[in-house]
Design a protein around this motif. Sequence first.
Motif, PDB file in Angstrom:
ATOM      1  N   SER A   6       0.829  -1.193   0.000  1.00  0.00           N
ATOM      2  CA  SER A   6       0.000   0.000   0.000  1.00  0.00           C
ATOM      3  C   SER A   6       0.864   1.243   0.000  1.00  0.00           C
ATOM      4  O   SER A   6       1.925   1.269   0.615  1.00  0.00           O
ATOM      5  CB  SER A   6      -0.904  -0.001   1.235  1.00  0.00           C
ATOM      6  N   VAL A   7       0.375   2.257  -0.703  1.00  0.00           N
ATOM      7  CA  VAL A   7       1.093   3.528  -0.754  1.00  0.00           C
ATOM      8  C   VAL A   7       0.187   4.617  -0.181  1.00  0.00           C
ATOM      9  O   VAL A   7      -0.928   4.820  -0.657  1.00  0.00           O
ATOM     10  CB  VAL A   7       1.491   3.883  -2.196  1.00  0.00           C
ATOM     11  N   VAL A  15       0.135  11.083  -4.518  1.00  0.00           N
ATOM     12  CA  VAL A  15       0.806   9.903  -5.064  1.00  0.00           C
ATOM     13  C   VAL A  15       0.762   9.996  -6.580  1.00  0.00           C
ATOM     14  O   VAL A  15      -0.303  10.161  -7.171  1.00  0.00           O
ATOM     15  CB  VAL A  15       0.149   8.591  -4.579  1.00  0.00           C
ATOM     16  N   LEU A  47       1.855   8.010  -9.993  1.00  0.00           N
ATOM     17  CA  LEU A  47       2.282   6.678 -10.425  1.00  0.00           C
ATOM     18  C   LEU A  47       2.585   6.647 -11.915  1.00  0.00           C
ATOM     19  O   LEU A  47       1.748   6.995 -12.742  1.00  0.00           O
ATOM     20  CB  LEU A  47       1.183   5.659 -10.075  1.00  0.00           C
ATOM     21  N   ILE A 104      -3.603   2.413  -3.223  1.00  0.00           N
ATOM     22  CA  ILE A 104      -3.148   3.792  -3.093  1.00  0.00           C
ATOM     23  C   ILE A 104      -4.165   4.517  -2.238  1.00  0.00           C
ATOM     24  O   ILE A 104      -5.375   4.417  -2.467  1.00  0.00           O
ATOM     25  CB  ILE A 104      -3.049   4.506  -4.465  1.00  0.00           C
ATOM     26  N   VAL A 131      -4.256  11.863  -6.402  1.00  0.00           N
ATOM     27  CA  VAL A 131      -3.646  10.716  -7.091  1.00  0.00           C
ATOM     28  C   VAL A 131      -3.497  11.055  -8.576  1.00  0.00           C
ATOM     29  O   VAL A 131      -4.433  11.571  -9.189  1.00  0.00           O
ATOM     30  CB  VAL A 131      -4.512   9.443  -6.918  1.00  0.00           C
ATOM     31  N   VAL A 189      -7.923   2.380  -5.443  1.00  0.00           N
ATOM     32  CA  VAL A 189      -7.378   3.728  -5.317  1.00  0.00           C
ATOM     33  C   VAL A 189      -8.365   4.549  -4.490  1.00  0.00           C
ATOM     34  O   VAL A 189      -9.512   4.741  -4.900  1.00  0.00           O
ATOM     35  CB  VAL A 189      -7.169   4.390  -6.694  1.00  0.00           C
TER      36      VAL A 189
END
Lengths: 168, 119
Positions: A100-101, A106, A108, A116, A121, A133
């Motif tokens: 997990s982030v 975030v 990507l 996420i 995002v 997400v």
Amino acid sequence: MSMFNRNEKEVNVSSPSGDKPREFTPAPVTGAAVKPATPSVQPVVDAGVSKSSGPSVISKALKITGQLESSEDIRIDGEVDGDIHGVSVTVGAGAKVKGSVYGQTVELAGTIEGKIEAKKVILTGTAHMTGDVIHQDIRIESGAYIDGHCRPGSNRADGKMADARKPN
Amino acid sequence: MDLFKSHLSKALVVKGDLETDGEVHIHGRVLGQVCADRLVVGSSGYLEGDVIARDVRIEGRMAGRIFALNVTLDSAADVTGRIFHNTITVAKGARIDARMPWRPPSYFETLETLPEARQ
């Protein structure tokens, strides 16, 4: 070994009494010249050392098995097998994260297998996302791959989001 | 920036193992094993765990075993554990509570298979 060669070079360069033909002076003189110069060599080596602040960079060649936690930004170009907690987390193209982030932002461009959870995002065109997400604000560029749910998260649902230090 | 150089900043805590063919600079905290070509623990860094590398430079704190061909301990270094080395440089002021066994270069080439490293 190469380090010592480098040091010798530095001694020759940085020594104030830099007579050109030093290499040909008798041995005892060379020894005396080298010894006091040794401490001054270390800052030269330090110059190549990166400073302690700034974002963390996990290079292409690095693999981490475990958890990362930072109150600053993290950039990942390598491989991480574990959870990542950061402020602004960037997963570069070619990078791989299994876990997990969490973060404020975030971004990507690589691969995440997991989750996420972030306020903002960004999935770029090369992103490969397997998993959910959770976001407040999302941007998905053409070409991004997502296998999972995208759902808006509330401030309450996630402790990290509630802790917003930097408003977006 | 160097493609093979990783930088773990002051604010970063890693609980786990690091493996790379390149260089790692630790300015934060790492709890786990590190395998690298070159490792630098910066003055604000702390490493708890074993290290297998070619070159190791410690400017901060470290607890664990070092297996490295070349070891450099800076004046601010604080090391506890064991230091398996071929060449070592210790600056005045370094604090070392460690055994420092010397090993021939061949020892470091076959490191993964050594019982000392495995444990």
